[in-house]
Design an enzyme around this catalytic site. Structure first.
Site, PDB file in Angstrom:
ATOM      1  N   ASN A   1      37.447  38.583  45.140  1.00 13.81           N
ATOM      2  CA  ASN A   1      37.682  37.406  44.320  1.00 13.81           C
ATOM      3  C   ASN A   1      38.266  36.269  45.145  1.00 13.81           C
ATOM      4  O   ASN A   1      38.013  35.095  44.856  1.00 13.81           O
ATOM      5  CB  ASN A   1      38.611  37.746  43.150  1.00 13.81           C
ATOM      6  CG  ASN A   1      37.857  38.388  42.007  1.00 13.81           C
ATOM      7  OD1 ASN A   1      36.972  37.786  41.411  1.00 13.81           O
ATOM      8  ND2 ASN A   1      38.198  39.626  41.695  1.00 13.81           N
TER       9      ASN A   1
ATOM     10  N   GLN B   1      32.138  37.460  27.842  1.00 13.08           N
ATOM     11  CA  GLN B   1      32.669  37.708  26.500  1.00 13.08           C
ATOM     12  C   GLN B   1      33.782  36.736  26.119  1.00 13.08           C
ATOM     13  O   GLN B   1      33.832  36.267  24.977  1.00 13.08           O
ATOM     14  CB  GLN B   1      33.210  39.141  26.407  1.00 13.08           C
ATOM     15  CG  GLN B   1      32.147  40.205  26.323  1.00 13.08           C
ATOM     16  CD  GLN B   1      32.748  41.533  25.883  1.00 13.08           C
ATOM     17  OE1 GLN B   1      33.192  41.699  24.755  1.00 13.08           O
ATOM     18  NE2 GLN B   1      32.787  42.485  26.796  1.00 13.08           N
TER      19      GLN B   1
ATOM     20  N   ARG C   1      37.117  44.863  38.076  1.00 13.00           N
ATOM     21  CA  ARG C   1      37.270  46.194  38.654  1.00 13.00           C
ATOM     22  C   ARG C   1      36.136  47.103  38.154  1.00 13.00           C
ATOM     23  O   ARG C   1      35.738  47.050  36.998  1.00 13.00           O
ATOM     24  CB  ARG C   1      38.622  46.788  38.252  1.00 13.00           C
ATOM     25  CG  ARG C   1      39.027  48.019  39.043  1.00 13.00           C
ATOM     26  CD  ARG C   1      40.287  48.620  38.455  1.00 13.00           C
ATOM     27  NE  ARG C   1      41.404  47.688  38.436  1.00 13.00           N
ATOM     28  CZ  ARG C   1      42.302  47.569  39.415  1.00 13.00           C
ATOM     29  NH1 ARG C   1      42.190  48.313  40.494  1.00 13.00           N
ATOM     30  NH2 ARG C   1      43.304  46.720  39.314  1.00 13.00           N
TER      31      ARG C   1
ATOM     32  N   HIS D   1      50.597  38.481  36.270  1.00 13.36           N
ATOM     33  CA  HIS D   1      49.809  39.005  35.146  1.00 13.36           C
ATOM     34  C   HIS D   1      49.264  40.362  35.588  1.00 13.36           C
ATOM     35  O   HIS D   1      48.139  40.496  36.063  1.00 13.36           O
ATOM     36  CB  HIS D   1      48.670  38.047  34.799  1.00 13.36           C
ATOM     37  CG  HIS D   1      47.702  38.619  33.802  1.00 13.36           C
ATOM     38  ND1 HIS D   1      48.073  38.955  32.522  1.00 13.36           N
ATOM     39  CD2 HIS D   1      46.393  38.927  33.889  1.00 13.36           C
ATOM     40  CE1 HIS D   1      47.031  39.436  31.872  1.00 13.36           C
ATOM     41  NE2 HIS D   1      45.999  39.441  32.690  1.00 13.36           N
TER      42      HIS D   1
ATOM     43  N   VAL E   1      41.986  32.241  34.626  1.00 16.20           N
ATOM     44  CA  VAL E   1      42.013  33.352  33.671  1.00 16.20           C
ATOM     45  C   VAL E   1      41.520  34.624  34.345  1.00 16.20           C
ATOM     46  O   VAL E   1      42.037  35.716  34.099  1.00 16.20           O
ATOM     47  CB  VAL E   1      41.137  33.022  32.445  1.00 16.20           C
ATOM     48  CG1 VAL E   1      41.141  34.165  31.437  1.00 16.20           C
ATOM     49  CG2 VAL E   1      41.606  31.718  31.793  1.00 16.20           C
TER      50      VAL E   1
ATOM     51  N   ASP F   1      49.742  37.613  27.570  1.00 20.67           N
ATOM     52  CA  ASP F   1      50.872  38.537  27.654  1.00 20.67           C
ATOM     53  C   ASP F   1      52.008  38.087  26.737  1.00 20.67           C
ATOM     54  O   ASP F   1      52.643  38.906  26.065  1.00 20.67           O
ATOM     55  CB  ASP F   1      51.388  38.618  29.094  1.00 20.67           C
ATOM     56  CG  ASP F   1      50.292  38.972  30.078  1.00 20.67           C
ATOM     57  OD1 ASP F   1      49.537  39.915  29.799  1.00 20.67           O
ATOM     58  OD2 ASP F   1      50.194  38.290  31.108  1.00 20.67           O
TER      59      ASP F   1
ATOM     60  N   ARG G   1      51.116  38.876  23.163  1.00 22.77           N
ATOM     61  CA  ARG G   1      51.268  40.317  22.942  1.00 22.77           C
ATOM     62  C   ARG G   1      52.744  40.684  22.789  1.00 22.77           C
ATOM     63  O   ARG G   1      53.114  41.495  21.928  1.00 22.77           O
ATOM     64  CB  ARG G   1      50.661  41.087  24.116  1.00 22.77           C
ATOM     65  CG  ARG G   1      49.142  41.037  24.184  1.00 22.77           C
ATOM     66  CD  ARG G   1      48.633  41.532  25.527  1.00 22.77           C
ATOM     67  NE  ARG G   1      47.179  41.710  25.525  1.00 22.77           N
ATOM     68  CZ  ARG G   1      46.455  41.897  26.627  1.00 22.77           C
ATOM     69  NH1 ARG G   1      47.047  41.924  27.810  1.00 22.77           N
ATOM     70  NH2 ARG G   1      45.137  42.062  26.545  1.00 22.77           N
TER      71      ARG G   1
END
Length: 332
Positions: free
Chosen positions: A110, A14, A91, A191, A134, A163, A166
């Site tokens: 990961n 996405q 997750r 993060h 990312v 972040d 935001r």
């Protein structure tokens, strides 16, 4: 027209769907730069990228160079100037019959991916390549990748720009100003929900955001959780994680690294700690950064931190140290 080679993992995801057109439109690298794009995916998904490539062609951007889809990481990162590591195991996915829920499991699964990717990038991407992680857990994925790349001339970053955006949006809304009025935002540390989006050193029209807002209770007890939990709030509201805003933050980071930072300002990304601000050396840690626009990025020094800030930075540093310990066997 000059050319740049860009590799993107997780090309069918996405975030990439929102990101890819903006990479080749002239917006990210400039109107006079042709972008050669390599999209990397797992073998089961790579065929779907042909549809994405069709759409990119149909956009008709004059900056569009070669467009290649591959499941071969070596082919994908070969001779890359920028490598955008967007893909990671999320997750909740089931791997070998086990649902991955715990952060420790997420780190290890990961970690194995980024060990291979890091080693490959170190050997096959350009010696001065820039790598932006990312995919979460981004800081520790970048820590693993950088260490296994073993190429000190390449620059590794983990993304904290989402972040930071935001945080700026929340401060702007509270102060009743346009988001463009908010500058000098630093997201210290990881993060993750332990991040510290610094409101004391952020500025609104040149003045400390805390001084402008004049509501310490909101700053310390409402603002921080709003930013720290914003990703979860997006998931709860739309049933999926942030995509368009994450893609936008990727572009913000690339532009911040590639262009000279405005005098008096800085940007936020996570880089390898050199011990600045008493942070543990070697961790990939969110800092205030400045770019020369000529390839070098440095940590901004001599920013004043109050006791509240220091306590928050200590918490996020401790989390990153625990993550480092969890993946240490991958690096030994």
């Amino acid at each position: 027209m000059k050319e740049i080679n860009v590799a993107v993992t997780g090309g069918a995801g996405q975030i990439s769907y929102s990101l890819l057109p903006r990479l080749i439109s002239g917006e990210t690298f400039g109107k006079d730069m042709k972008v050669n794009l390599k999209l990397i995916e797992i073998p089961q998904v790579v065929e779907k990228l042909q549809g994405t490539i069709m759409e990119l062609i149909d956009c008709g951007f004059k900056q569009t160079g070669s467009l290649i889809a591959t499941a071969d990481i070596v082919e994908g990162v070969e001779n890359a100037d920028w490598v955008l590591l967007v893909g990671s195991i999320p997750r909740g996915i089931v791997v070998d019959g086990k649902k991955i829920e715990e952060r420790s499991d997420l780190l290890k699964i990961n970690g194995g991916i980024f060990t291979n990717q890091g080693s490959t990038i170190g050997k096959h991407s350009k010696s001065d390549a820039k790598i932006l992680v990312v995919g979460n857990p981004a800081n520790t994925n970048a820590f693993i990748g950088k260490n296994t790349a073993n190429n000190s001339s390449q620059q590794w970053f983990a993304m904290t720009a989402l972040d930071a955006n935001r945080a700026k949006a929340q401060l702007a809304e509270k102060a009743g100003v346009n988001i463009s009025s908010v500058t000098n935002m630093t997201v210290w540390g990881n993060h993750s929900p332990t991040m510290y989006p610094d409101p004391y050193n952020a500025r609104i029209d040149g003045i400390s955001a805390v001084e402008v807002i004049k509501d310490l209770n909101w700053i310390e007890n409402e603002y921080l959780p709003l930013v720290q939990q914003r990703g979860r709030s997006v998931i709860d509201a739309r049933g999926a994680s942030s995509a368009a805003s994450a893609a936008n933050a990727v572009i913000d980071t690339i532009q911040s690294v590639d262009n000279a930072t405005e005098e008096g300002n800085w940007f936020s990304a996570a880089v390898q700690s050199d011990g600045s601000y008493e942070t543990p050396e070697g961790l990939i840690f969110g800092f205030p950064l400045r770019s020369s626009g000529q390839g070098s990025v440095e940590i901004v020094q001599d920013i004043k931190l109050n006791d509240f800030a220091k306590s928050k930075i200590k918490i996020t540093a401790a989390e990153l140290l625990s993550e480092k310990e969890a993946v240490q066997d991958l690096l030994d």
